[in-house]
Design an enzyme around this catalytic site. Structure first.
Site, PDB file in Angstrom:
ATOM      1  N   HIS A 164       0.831  -1.210   0.000  1.00 53.91           N
ATOM      2  CA  HIS A 164       0.000   0.000   0.000  1.00 53.91           C
ATOM      3  C   HIS A 164       0.869   1.265   0.000  1.00 53.91           C
ATOM      4  O   HIS A 164       0.425   2.320  -0.461  1.00 53.91           O
ATOM      5  CB  HIS A 164      -1.009  -0.054   1.151  1.00 53.91           C
ATOM      6  CG  HIS A 164      -1.966  -1.203   1.011  1.00 53.91           C
ATOM      7  ND1 HIS A 164      -2.516  -1.886   2.063  1.00 53.91           N
ATOM      8  CD2 HIS A 164      -2.453  -1.827  -0.114  1.00 53.91           C
ATOM      9  CE1 HIS A 164      -3.293  -2.856   1.615  1.00 53.91           C
ATOM     10  NE2 HIS A 164      -3.267  -2.850   0.302  1.00 53.91           N
ATOM     11  N   HIS A 177      -7.380  -8.117  -7.804  1.00 51.93           N
ATOM     12  CA  HIS A 177      -7.703  -9.028  -6.694  1.00 51.93           C
ATOM     13  C   HIS A 177      -7.974  -8.144  -5.489  1.00 51.93           C
ATOM     14  O   HIS A 177      -7.088  -7.902  -4.658  1.00 51.93           O
ATOM     15  CB  HIS A 177      -6.548  -9.989  -6.412  1.00 51.93           C
ATOM     16  CG  HIS A 177      -6.231 -10.893  -7.569  1.00 51.93           C
ATOM     17  ND1 HIS A 177      -5.594 -10.448  -8.695  1.00 51.93           N
ATOM     18  CD2 HIS A 177      -6.482 -12.210  -7.766  1.00 51.93           C
ATOM     19  CE1 HIS A 177      -5.457 -11.467  -9.547  1.00 51.93           C
ATOM     20  NE2 HIS A 177      -5.987 -12.546  -9.004  1.00 51.93           N
ATOM     21  N   GLU A 232     -13.122  -9.249  -7.895  1.00 55.02           N
ATOM     22  CA  GLU A 232     -13.020 -10.097  -6.700  1.00 55.02           C
ATOM     23  C   GLU A 232     -13.928 -11.295  -6.927  1.00 55.02           C
ATOM     24  O   GLU A 232     -15.123 -11.135  -7.142  1.00 55.02           O
ATOM     25  CB  GLU A 232     -13.413  -9.303  -5.448  1.00 55.02           C
ATOM     26  CG  GLU A 232     -13.513 -10.121  -4.180  1.00 55.02           C
ATOM     27  CD  GLU A 232     -12.252 -10.936  -3.828  1.00 55.02           C
ATOM     28  OE1 GLU A 232     -11.163 -10.363  -3.744  1.00 55.02           O
ATOM     29  OE2 GLU A 232     -12.378 -12.165  -3.655  1.00 55.02           O
ATOM     30  N   ASP A 289     -12.804 -13.310 -12.846  1.00 53.41           N
ATOM     31  CA  ASP A 289     -11.370 -13.554 -12.710  1.00 53.41           C
ATOM     32  C   ASP A 289     -10.623 -12.245 -13.042  1.00 53.41           C
ATOM     33  O   ASP A 289     -10.817 -11.670 -14.117  1.00 53.41           O
ATOM     34  CB  ASP A 289     -10.948 -14.669 -13.665  1.00 53.41           C
ATOM     35  CG  ASP A 289      -9.445 -14.861 -13.632  1.00 53.41           C
ATOM     36  OD1 ASP A 289      -8.970 -15.473 -12.671  1.00 53.41           O
ATOM     37  OD2 ASP A 289      -8.755 -14.364 -14.536  1.00 53.41           O
ATOM     38  N   GLY A 290      -9.765 -11.806 -12.124  1.00 53.30           N
ATOM     39  CA  GLY A 290      -9.117 -10.503 -12.275  1.00 53.30           C
ATOM     40  C   GLY A 290      -8.125 -10.447 -13.428  1.00 53.30           C
ATOM     41  O   GLY A 290      -7.962  -9.394 -14.056  1.00 53.30           O
ATOM     42  N   ASP A 325      -2.639  -8.427  -7.357  1.00 49.76           N
ATOM     43  CA  ASP A 325      -2.304  -8.874  -5.989  1.00 49.76           C
ATOM     44  C   ASP A 325      -3.002 -10.195  -5.673  1.00 49.76           C
ATOM     45  O   ASP A 325      -3.856 -10.262  -4.800  1.00 49.76           O
ATOM     46  CB  ASP A 325      -2.742  -7.761  -5.018  1.00 49.76           C
ATOM     47  CG  ASP A 325      -2.452  -8.118  -3.562  1.00 49.76           C
ATOM     48  OD1 ASP A 325      -1.545  -8.928  -3.311  1.00 49.76           O
ATOM     49  OD2 ASP A 325      -3.146  -7.560  -2.688  1.00 49.76           O
TER      50      ASP A 325
HETATM   51  N1  SAM Z   1      -5.582  -6.462  -2.866  1.00 51.99           N
HETATM   52  C1  SAM Z   1      -6.124  -6.640  -1.538  1.00 51.99           C
HETATM   53  C2  SAM Z   1      -5.528  -5.601  -0.625  1.00 51.99           C
HETATM   54  O1  SAM Z   1      -4.390  -5.163  -0.867  1.00 51.99           O
HETATM   55  O2  SAM Z   1      -6.199  -5.177   0.313  1.00 51.99           O
HETATM   56  C3  SAM Z   1      -5.858  -8.032  -1.008  1.00 51.99           C
HETATM   57  C4  SAM Z   1      -6.201  -9.121  -1.957  1.00 51.99           C
HETATM   58  S1  SAM Z   1      -5.945 -10.742  -1.402  1.00 51.99           S
HETATM   59  C5  SAM Z   1      -4.226 -10.884  -1.346  1.00 51.99           C
HETATM   60  C6  SAM Z   1      -6.364 -11.665  -2.831  1.00 51.99           C
HETATM   61  C7  SAM Z   1      -7.862 -11.647  -3.173  1.00 51.99           C
HETATM   62  O3  SAM Z   1      -8.032 -12.210  -4.480  1.00 51.99           O
HETATM   63  C8  SAM Z   1      -8.729 -12.474  -2.236  1.00 51.99           C
HETATM   64  O4  SAM Z   1      -9.760 -11.675  -1.726  1.00 51.99           O
HETATM   65  C9  SAM Z   1      -9.310 -13.579  -3.140  1.00 51.99           C
HETATM   66  O5  SAM Z   1     -10.642 -13.926  -2.820  1.00 51.99           O
HETATM   67  C10 SAM Z   1      -9.249 -12.928  -4.493  1.00 51.99           C
HETATM   68  N2  SAM Z   1      -9.168 -13.842  -5.657  1.00 51.99           N
HETATM   69  C11 SAM Z   1      -8.660 -15.099  -5.701  1.00 51.99           C
HETATM   70  N3  SAM Z   1      -8.656 -15.556  -6.976  1.00 51.99           N
HETATM   71  C12 SAM Z   1      -9.149 -14.533  -7.744  1.00 51.99           C
HETATM   72  C13 SAM Z   1      -9.329 -14.367  -9.141  1.00 51.99           C
HETATM   73  N4  SAM Z   1      -9.019 -15.346 -10.004  1.00 51.99           N
HETATM   74  N5  SAM Z   1      -9.826 -13.201  -9.581  1.00 51.99           N
HETATM   75  C14 SAM Z   1     -10.153 -12.194  -8.719  1.00 51.99           C
HETATM   76  N6  SAM Z   1      -9.990 -12.296  -7.387  1.00 51.99           N
HETATM   77  C15 SAM Z   1      -9.496 -13.448  -6.893  1.00 51.99           C
END
Ligand code: SAM
Length: 278
Positions: free
Chosen positions: A19, A42, A121, A144-145, A165
């Site tokens: 961050h 993500h 997400e 999917d991100g 992320d």
């Molecule tokens: N970026 C956030 C932050 O800095 O506050 C933290 C994100 S966390 C490390 C990863 C997130 O990606 C989780 O909430 C998970 O549910 C989500 N996730 C997992 N696979 C994903 C995908 N294929 N596409 C989008 N989101 C996904």
């Protein structure tokens, strides 16, 4: 497989590095008025309760954001200022830090009229919480991100900032991130891309660095912090790759991380260098 929940880790030392890099990139990109398309591939749920059962189970924020918060009086005139401002706004009251903002919150703090933020997400409950928080300024897509990002490029705004992320629950994620970055860069070469990865005892994360070293994307800065007292197995540090960082970003991020690296702070050592030069 969606077993990862960021509530167990929010505000840990890796979030502080991630961050810091995100807010610095946003601050520096705001020195020009043209609009920025922001993407958070993500996103997580945007707001985390540091007193929740999940957060207390790991206690990770104690060696992350709580340490940063203790140092706040020494950091006021530095690039940490926007970080401290948002933390103070969310935690008005007795000076205790109980709420931590996730990446969409940091992005939203900087949005101007001509900027846009799209978040991805996949997790059902995280995505629902994110949508409940987002309001009209933030687009939330339960997709999917990595694929979703590629579908949105090039954006209509003249500039681009992307945070990638993932939770790296699947080993193939390192390769997928590298491929996605390369495809995104082909569509939008001037974009600023921030990629987070864990530093592991297994060294698995080197797959990402190796793929990028031998690929077409140029100008990739690498920042890593390493715990001074690492666990024997698992995550021993945190890494950020920054493609096309604004001019002077490397020095300013280096200064930010130096400010908080000592034993009174995150208790890490910081390394900064070009993974791929210009
Ligand atoms: N970026 C956030 C932050 O800095 O506050 C933290 C994100 S966390 C490390 C990863 C997130 O990606 C989780 O909430 C998970 O549910 C989500 N996730 C997992 N696979 C994903 C995908 N294929 N596409 C989008 N989101 C996904």
């Amino acid at each position: 497989m969606l077993s990862y929940l960021h509530a167990f880790h929010a505000g840990n030392f890796a979030d502080i590095q991630k961050h810091a890099a995100l807010t610095l990139a946003l601050s520096m990109m705001h020195s020009k008025p043209s609009g920025i398309a922001c993407f958070d591939t993500h996103a997580g749920s945007a707001v985390y309760d540091l007193g929740s059962e999940r957060a207390r189970k790991t206690g990770e924020a104690d060696t992350g954001v709580q340490k940063l918060w203790q140092l706040r009086e020494h950091l006021l005139s530095s690039d940490w200022q926007p970080v401290l401002e948002l933390l103070a706004r969310l935690n008005a009251g007795d000076g205790h830090l109980t709420t931590y903002p996730g990446s969409p919150f940091w992005f939203r703090q900087f949005l101007r009229a001509d900027d846009a933020l799209t978040t991805f997400e996949l997790h059902p409950s995280e995505s629902e919480q994110l949508a409940g928080w987002a309001g009209q300024k933030v687009r939330v897509l339960r997709e999917d991100g990595l694929k979703g990002l590629l579908g949105q490029l090039p954006p209509k705004q003249p500039r681009l900032l992307v945070l990638i992320d993932p939770s790296y629950e699947i080993k193939a994620d390192y390769g997928s991130v590298a491929k996605t970055l390369q495809k995104a860069w082909q569509k939008c070469r001037h974009g600023v891309y921030l990629i987070w990865y864990p530093v592991l005892t297994s060294g698995l994360e080197e797959q990402l660095a190796d793929a990028l070293r031998s690929g077409p994307v140029r100008k990739i800065l690498r920042s890593e912090i390493h715990l001074n007292h690492p666990p024997e197995r698992g995550m021993t540090g945190s890494g950020m790759l920054v493609v096309n960082p604004p001019w002077g970003f490397d020095e300013r991020l280096g200064a930010m991380m130096d400010d908080v690296s000592g034993a009174d702070g995150l208790d890490v050592r910081h390394e900064l260098g070009w993974l791929v030069p210009e």
